[in-house]
Design an enzyme around this catalytic site. Structure first.
Site, PDB file in Angstrom:
ATOM      1  CB  CYS A  32      32.283  -3.662  18.768  1.00 29.68           C
ATOM      2  SG  CYS A  32      32.736  -4.561  20.224  1.00 29.68           S
TER       3      CYS A  32
HETATM    4  N1  LIG Z   1      33.898   4.161  22.332  1.00 32.65           N
HETATM    5  C1  LIG Z   1      32.740   3.321  22.073  1.00 32.65           C
HETATM    6  C2  LIG Z   1      33.043   1.856  22.310  1.00 32.65           C
HETATM    7  C3  LIG Z   1      31.846   0.987  21.945  1.00 32.65           C
HETATM    8  C4  LIG Z   1      32.172  -0.488  21.912  1.00 32.65           C
HETATM    9  C5  LIG Z   1      31.049  -1.216  21.280  1.00 32.65           C
HETATM   10  C6  LIG Z   1      31.011  -2.689  21.634  1.00 32.65           C
HETATM   11  N2  LIG Z   1      29.977  -3.406  21.193  1.00 32.65           N
HETATM   12  O1  LIG Z   1      31.867  -3.160  22.341  1.00 32.65           O
END
Ligand SMILES: NCCCCCC(N)=O
Length: 358
Positions: free
Chosen positions: A350
């Site tokens: 992420c």
């Molecule tokens: N607090 C924001 C979390 C975002 C996670 C992003 C993702 N691709 O899992």
């Protein structure tokens, strides 16, 4: 596909670099983001052992970031953002196989906008993709009004896209579009001819079940699925439903899918102290020790000749590492502590965005 032969390559295709963004907002990261910054720096250093890294950072944090990112393969550039999830706010790079490189700049709404978004103002985040593409002098496709995060999709580079209904069909993303219209957007922007829809992603994933935290392609015709055999685990029905789809679907090339499994860590919870150190701001996702966190060993990044994966100081860390090493015998698997990133709602995949080499 609409865009004259451009398509999203698989993550295992060669990269010219990986992008990251430096964390700082105190309402998502505890202790003014100091532990998260150390964790992000460790991820950047691990990736830098395989390929170049560019880290975007605010002017205020520039000196601090440079001090923690001092590595010959890491470049630090000034880049405004609302938070540090470049998988979701960065561009999705597409290639044409003849040296062309472009980027898709999806509309971003902080994982749900007014219907469960994770923070109030995401205007700077929605500009991140275009700024990165400008820096790289890449032509840009802007999908004004079509909301998508890069963490919600995975591709095999051969026409197949893997995603979840929980996220892409959520009323808080594109309520104005039918599934077929969403598939058309994916087909035209990424060169996709087959979408495989998993019903839901991992339990309590605050992104509404991003596929990158649950299931990914590991090579053409083969996927890796987070797995639990415990019927009491709330992930059990989600894993069963995903396995059912993966067993019956065929990919864009007509192949049956080989499904590898990897355990799920935990249950992982934040401690009261870890939550107490996060600034409570109206409209920002609250942190609560009672909430099980969506920890996942699937949330790794494939890099040139390697894998950079999270570990969680969990009894299953060793088994997960063995699974990854067995699946990727030709790659060096490096693990980096993922807890501090998980406390912010995601993990290594992420906080990274690969740029394919051309
Ligand atoms: N607090 C924001 C979390 C975002 C996670 C992003 C993702 N691709 O899992």
């Amino acid at each position: 596909p609409r865009h004259d032969g451009y398509f999203m390559p698989a993550e295992w295709a060669p990269h010219s670099q990986t992008w990251m963004i430096w964390p700082e907002r105190p309402d998502n990261w505890r202790q003014q983001a100091a532990p998260a910054q150390a964790a992000f720096a460790a991820v950047a250093q691990a990736i830098a052992g395989f390929e170049p890294v560019t880290v975007g950072v605010s002017a205020a944090e520039y000196a601090n970031a440079c001090a923690q990112l001092d590595h010959p393969a890491i470049r630090v550039v000034e880049l405004s953002s609302n938070d540090a999830w470049v998988r979701d706010t960065g561009p999705t790079f597409v290639i044409n196989g003849q040296g062309g490189l472009r980027g898709v700049d999806w509309t971003f709404n902080a994982w749900g906008g007014e219907l469960g978004g994770l923070y109030r103002d995401w205007a700077l985040d929605d500009q991140v993709a275009s700024k990165i593409l400008s820096m790289e002098r890449c032509p840009r496709y802007r999908t004004e009004g079509f909301v998508l995060e890069g963490g919600s999709i995975h591709v095999d580079g051969e026409g197949t896209l893997l995603t979840t209904e929980e996220c892409l069909l959520n009323a808080n993303r594109n309520p104005h579009l039918q599934p077929e219209e969403i598939e058309l957007q994916l087909s035209e922007h990424l060169g996709i001819s087959k979408v495989i829809w998993l019903p839901e992603g991992l339990f309590n994933d605050e992104t509404d079940g991003h596929v990158d935290n649950f299931c990914c392609f590991v090579r053409p015709g083969e996927v890796l699925l987070a797995w639990t055999d415990d019927p009491q685990d709330p992930n059990y029905p989600r894993c069963q439903a995903a396995a059912e789809v993966l067993a019956t679907e065929r990919d864009a090339q007509g192949r049956e899918l080989i499904v590898h499994r990897i355990p799920i860590p935990g249950p992982i919870h934040a401690t009261a102290e870890e939550c107490a150190d996060v600034l409570a701001v109206d409209g920002s996702q609250a942190r609560d020790p009672a909430i099980r966190l969506a920890g996942s060993y699937v949330n790794f990044l494939i890099v040139n000749d390697g894998i950079v994966a999270p570990c969680f100081d969990d009894p299953r860390d060793a088994e997960a590492l063995e699974v990854l090493q067995r699946i990727f015998p030709e790659r060096r698997v490096v693990t980096v502590p993922g807890r501090e990133i998980l406390l912010g709602g995601g993990n290594i995949h992420c906080i990274t965005q690969q740029q394919p080499s051309v």
